[in-house]
Write a protein that holds these residues in place. Sequence first.
Motif, PDB file in Angstrom:
ATOM      1  N   SER A   1       0.822  -1.206   0.000  1.00  0.00           N
ATOM      2  CA  SER A   1       0.000   0.000   0.000  1.00  0.00           C
ATOM      3  C   SER A   1       0.858   1.260   0.000  1.00  0.00           C
ATOM      4  O   SER A   1       0.554   2.235  -0.700  1.00  0.00           O
ATOM      5  CB  SER A   1      -0.925  -0.001   1.225  1.00  0.00           C
ATOM      6  OG  SER A   1      -1.738   1.157   1.239  1.00  0.00           O
ATOM      7  N   VAL A   2       1.944   1.245   0.748  1.00  0.00           N
ATOM      8  CA  VAL A   2       2.853   2.392   0.785  1.00  0.00           C
ATOM      9  C   VAL A   2       3.538   2.587  -0.568  1.00  0.00           C
ATOM     10  O   VAL A   2       3.696   3.718  -1.040  1.00  0.00           O
ATOM     11  CB  VAL A   2       3.899   2.229   1.917  1.00  0.00           C
ATOM     12  CG1 VAL A   2       5.043   3.230   1.762  1.00  0.00           C
ATOM     13  CG2 VAL A   2       3.230   2.405   3.270  1.00  0.00           C
TER      14      VAL A   2
ATOM     15  N   ASN B   1       0.781   4.032  -2.830  1.00  0.00           N
ATOM     16  CA  ASN B   1       0.401   5.382  -2.404  1.00  0.00           C
ATOM     17  C   ASN B   1       1.507   6.394  -2.675  1.00  0.00           C
ATOM     18  O   ASN B   1       1.246   7.518  -3.128  1.00  0.00           O
ATOM     19  CB  ASN B   1       0.039   5.368  -0.920  1.00  0.00           C
ATOM     20  CG  ASN B   1      -0.703   6.620  -0.494  1.00  0.00           C
ATOM     21  OD1 ASN B   1      -1.380   7.264  -1.308  1.00  0.00           O
ATOM     22  ND2 ASN B   1      -0.573   6.994   0.757  1.00  0.00           N
ATOM     23  N   SER B   2       2.744   6.015  -2.419  1.00  0.00           N
ATOM     24  CA  SER B   2       3.862   6.944  -2.652  1.00  0.00           C
ATOM     25  C   SER B   2       4.061   7.198  -4.146  1.00  0.00           C
ATOM     26  O   SER B   2       4.422   8.306  -4.558  1.00  0.00           O
ATOM     27  CB  SER B   2       5.149   6.423  -2.016  1.00  0.00           C
ATOM     28  OG  SER B   2       5.560   5.196  -2.596  1.00  0.00           O
TER      29      SER B   2
ATOM     30  N   VAL C   1      10.065   3.230  -1.133  1.00  0.00           N
ATOM     31  CA  VAL C   1       9.176   4.388  -1.112  1.00  0.00           C
ATOM     32  C   VAL C   1       9.530   5.240  -2.322  1.00  0.00           C
ATOM     33  O   VAL C   1      10.710   5.513  -2.574  1.00  0.00           O
ATOM     34  CB  VAL C   1       9.343   5.209   0.183  1.00  0.00           C
ATOM     35  CG1 VAL C   1       8.581   6.535   0.077  1.00  0.00           C
ATOM     36  CG2 VAL C   1       8.859   4.415   1.391  1.00  0.00           C
TER      37      VAL C   1
ATOM     38  N   TRP D   1       8.338  -0.860   8.868  1.00  0.00           N
ATOM     39  CA  TRP D   1       7.120  -1.243   9.581  1.00  0.00           C
ATOM     40  C   TRP D   1       7.432  -2.000  10.876  1.00  0.00           C
ATOM     41  O   TRP D   1       6.518  -2.395  11.603  1.00  0.00           O
ATOM     42  CB  TRP D   1       6.213  -2.081   8.685  1.00  0.00           C
ATOM     43  CG  TRP D   1       6.874  -3.277   8.051  1.00  0.00           C
ATOM     44  CD1 TRP D   1       7.048  -4.508   8.603  1.00  0.00           C
ATOM     45  CD2 TRP D   1       7.453  -3.339   6.738  1.00  0.00           C
ATOM     46  NE1 TRP D   1       7.699  -5.341   7.728  1.00  0.00           N
ATOM     47  CE2 TRP D   1       7.955  -4.657   6.564  1.00  0.00           C
ATOM     48  CE3 TRP D   1       7.596  -2.421   5.697  1.00  0.00           C
ATOM     49  CZ2 TRP D   1       8.587  -5.061   5.396  1.00  0.00           C
ATOM     50  CZ3 TRP D   1       8.214  -2.830   4.532  1.00  0.00           C
ATOM     51  CH2 TRP D   1       8.699  -4.127   4.384  1.00  0.00           C
TER      52      TRP D   1
ATOM     53  N   TRP E   1       8.733   6.637   5.301  1.00  0.00           N
ATOM     54  CA  TRP E   1       7.786   5.566   4.964  1.00  0.00           C
ATOM     55  C   TRP E   1       6.412   5.846   5.564  1.00  0.00           C
ATOM     56  O   TRP E   1       5.386   5.698   4.886  1.00  0.00           O
ATOM     57  CB  TRP E   1       8.328   4.236   5.470  1.00  0.00           C
ATOM     58  CG  TRP E   1       7.529   3.028   5.124  1.00  0.00           C
ATOM     59  CD1 TRP E   1       7.580   2.313   3.960  1.00  0.00           C
ATOM     60  CD2 TRP E   1       6.544   2.373   5.943  1.00  0.00           C
ATOM     61  NE1 TRP E   1       6.694   1.251   4.005  1.00  0.00           N
ATOM     62  CE2 TRP E   1       6.043   1.263   5.207  1.00  0.00           C
ATOM     63  CE3 TRP E   1       6.038   2.622   7.209  1.00  0.00           C
ATOM     64  CZ2 TRP E   1       5.076   0.408   5.718  1.00  0.00           C
ATOM     65  CZ3 TRP E   1       5.062   1.777   7.726  1.00  0.00           C
ATOM     66  CH2 TRP E   1       4.593   0.683   6.983  1.00  0.00           C
ATOM     67  N   GLU E   2       6.389   6.294   6.815  1.00  0.00           N
ATOM     68  CA  GLU E   2       5.131   6.469   7.545  1.00  0.00           C
ATOM     69  C   GLU E   2       4.232   7.537   6.929  1.00  0.00           C
ATOM     70  O   GLU E   2       3.017   7.476   7.075  1.00  0.00           O
ATOM     71  CB  GLU E   2       5.415   6.817   9.010  1.00  0.00           C
ATOM     72  CG  GLU E   2       5.916   5.633   9.820  1.00  0.00           C
ATOM     73  CD  GLU E   2       6.167   5.984  11.270  1.00  0.00           C
ATOM     74  OE1 GLU E   2       6.555   7.147  11.531  1.00  0.00           O
ATOM     75  OE2 GLU E   2       5.973   5.112  12.138  1.00  0.00           O
ATOM     76  N   ARG E   3       4.830   8.510   6.241  1.00  0.00           N
ATOM     77  CA  ARG E   3       4.006   9.584   5.669  1.00  0.00           C
ATOM     78  C   ARG E   3       3.033   9.068   4.609  1.00  0.00           C
ATOM     79  O   ARG E   3       2.066   9.756   4.266  1.00  0.00           O
ATOM     80  CB  ARG E   3       4.902  10.671   5.065  1.00  0.00           C
ATOM     81  CG  ARG E   3       5.623  10.276   3.791  1.00  0.00           C
ATOM     82  CD  ARG E   3       6.399  11.418   3.169  1.00  0.00           C
ATOM     83  NE  ARG E   3       7.492  11.857   4.012  1.00  0.00           N
ATOM     84  CZ  ARG E   3       8.498  12.632   3.605  1.00  0.00           C
ATOM     85  NH1 ARG E   3       8.528  13.046   2.349  1.00  0.00           N
ATOM     86  NH2 ARG E   3       9.436  12.987   4.431  1.00  0.00           N
ATOM     87  N   TYR E   4       3.298   7.867   4.080  1.00  0.00           N
ATOM     88  CA  TYR E   4       2.419   7.302   3.055  1.00  0.00           C
ATOM     89  C   TYR E   4       1.491   6.214   3.593  1.00  0.00           C
ATOM     90  O   TYR E   4       0.839   5.513   2.824  1.00  0.00           O
ATOM     91  CB  TYR E   4       3.261   6.762   1.897  1.00  0.00           C
ATOM     92  CG  TYR E   4       4.001   7.858   1.161  1.00  0.00           C
ATOM     93  CD1 TYR E   4       3.311   8.773   0.367  1.00  0.00           C
ATOM     94  CD2 TYR E   4       5.383   8.003   1.287  1.00  0.00           C
ATOM     95  CE1 TYR E   4       3.977   9.789  -0.291  1.00  0.00           C
ATOM     96  CE2 TYR E   4       6.061   9.020   0.627  1.00  0.00           C
ATOM     97  CZ  TYR E   4       5.349   9.911  -0.156  1.00  0.00           C
ATOM     98  OH  TYR E   4       6.016  10.925  -0.808  1.00  0.00           O
ATOM     99  N   VAL E   5       1.433   6.080   4.917  1.00  0.00           N
ATOM    100  CA  VAL E   5       0.489   5.157   5.549  1.00  0.00           C
ATOM    101  C   VAL E   5      -0.781   5.930   5.880  1.00  0.00           C
ATOM    102  O   VAL E   5      -0.724   6.988   6.507  1.00  0.00           O
ATOM    103  CB  VAL E   5       1.078   4.539   6.836  1.00  0.00           C
ATOM    104  CG1 VAL E   5       0.049   3.642   7.525  1.00  0.00           C
ATOM    105  CG2 VAL E   5       2.338   3.754   6.537  1.00  0.00           C
ATOM    106  N   ASN E   6      -1.906   5.412   5.469  1.00  0.00           N
ATOM    107  CA  ASN E   6      -3.194   6.082   5.724  1.00  0.00           C
ATOM    108  C   ASN E   6      -3.620   5.830   7.170  1.00  0.00           C
ATOM    109  O   ASN E   6      -4.426   4.940   7.460  1.00  0.00           O
ATOM    110  CB  ASN E   6      -4.253   5.565   4.747  1.00  0.00           C
ATOM    111  CG  ASN E   6      -5.598   6.259   4.923  1.00  0.00           C
ATOM    112  OD1 ASN E   6      -5.710   7.231   5.677  1.00  0.00           O
ATOM    113  ND2 ASN E   6      -6.616   5.768   4.248  1.00  0.00           N
TER     114      ASN E   6
END
Length: 451
Positions: free
Chosen positions: A159-160, A163-164, A281, A422, A434-439
Amino acid sequence: MTLAKAYVIIAKEHNNLHLAWELSSKIRHCQLLLSKAAMREEPITLDEAEPIIKGLSSLIFKAQDAHYDIATTIITMKTHIQALEERATAATVQSTVFGQLAAESLPKNLHCLHVKLMAAWLEEKYLQELADEKRNSPRLVDNNLYHFCIFSDNLLAVSVVVNSTVSNADHPKQLVFHIVTNGVNYGAMQAWFLSNHFKGSTIEVQNIKDFTWLNASYSPVVKQLLETDSRLYYFKASQDMNIEPKFHNPKHISLLNHLRFYIPEIYPQLEKVVFLDDDVVVQKELTPLFSLDLHGNVNGAVETCLESFHRYYKYLNFSNPVISSKFDPQACGWAFGMNVFDLIAWRKANVTAQYHFWQQQNMDKSLWKLGTLPPGLLAFYGLTEPLDRRWHVLGLGYDLNIDNRLIESAAVIHFNGNMKPWLKLAIGRYKPLWERYVNQSHPYLQDCITC
């Protein structure tokens, strides 16, 4: 202090317990002083050091007066050093094993997310109907669009990546993502990507179990992975501490890890794809990759031989004439994780057949030990076009000292190594990338965040 520690051992061996106690006490005082100096980030003053040094020196002279000669001291110190080295080696191996176990484990919150999504897939029939409807979308085979493929069993990681990629694309609706996962994760992966919006991009999720053509009679690697000896080799690492734990990582017996060598067969109508690992990412627009001139080559990849380690002789057994007669040991290595594949050139060069040939040659693991990169280096030898280093920056899963300017300039950053973003053992400096692209606002993630 080192000499004092040696005399502690000698004094105990000669039953001089009082001297051993005095030396140990002074050593502890030295260690306490050094610890305090480190905590206050200031050097030790002469007034602090002088009484301890004098006291320790006096005890060392006392030990020497007790006829603990230099020869005895040297022998004792050698024995002590050898014991310390053995303990350090054991600790290093243990640390590596524990690190490998941590890297292979699925965090509780990700397991929680998987369970919730799997329940939704089984209960919400409209999701399965929607998946059937999208399965034959003409966009999946439209070579005027930009196609990316990801093979993974890690839902949040994939998902990351998606999304990224869409977040940094000028025209995300022109992007098509081809995801392949295993049977255990297929339902959850479908539920996630069908119920989330990724800026209008097209996302296909397939189950590797549906690739019935990928069987032991066709693929030597499938045959090898099904063999009992191969499975025992990877799963019984803890019983043989003489072999590096990384050689027993179960990901190496996952067929998903080897699907990259079958891309033209999985997508027979596509002409060019970008392959992405699930631990990357994307930070820049990637569509310019599709217009790069690969000069007739099959694989566009970033080379990794800026350091001598990443040359062919470090990955392959050049003492074997099968390797040494065909390859240059100083040839530059390159990285999987972000690759541009010209599938027309791939089919023409029959790269998959080359991969099969080398897998058959390595049935006894005499040419290389593990992984997909060594056979990749062989199969794509002379067919790889070097890309600008800024397309793909590696090392965020193990290297604490990557230059910030290099990270900022990178189109793709790669968390290769055990410290995945993660996991709790991730490198804190890189984890926010990485975390900035986690919903984080998704209700399922909210429910699982406390797990």
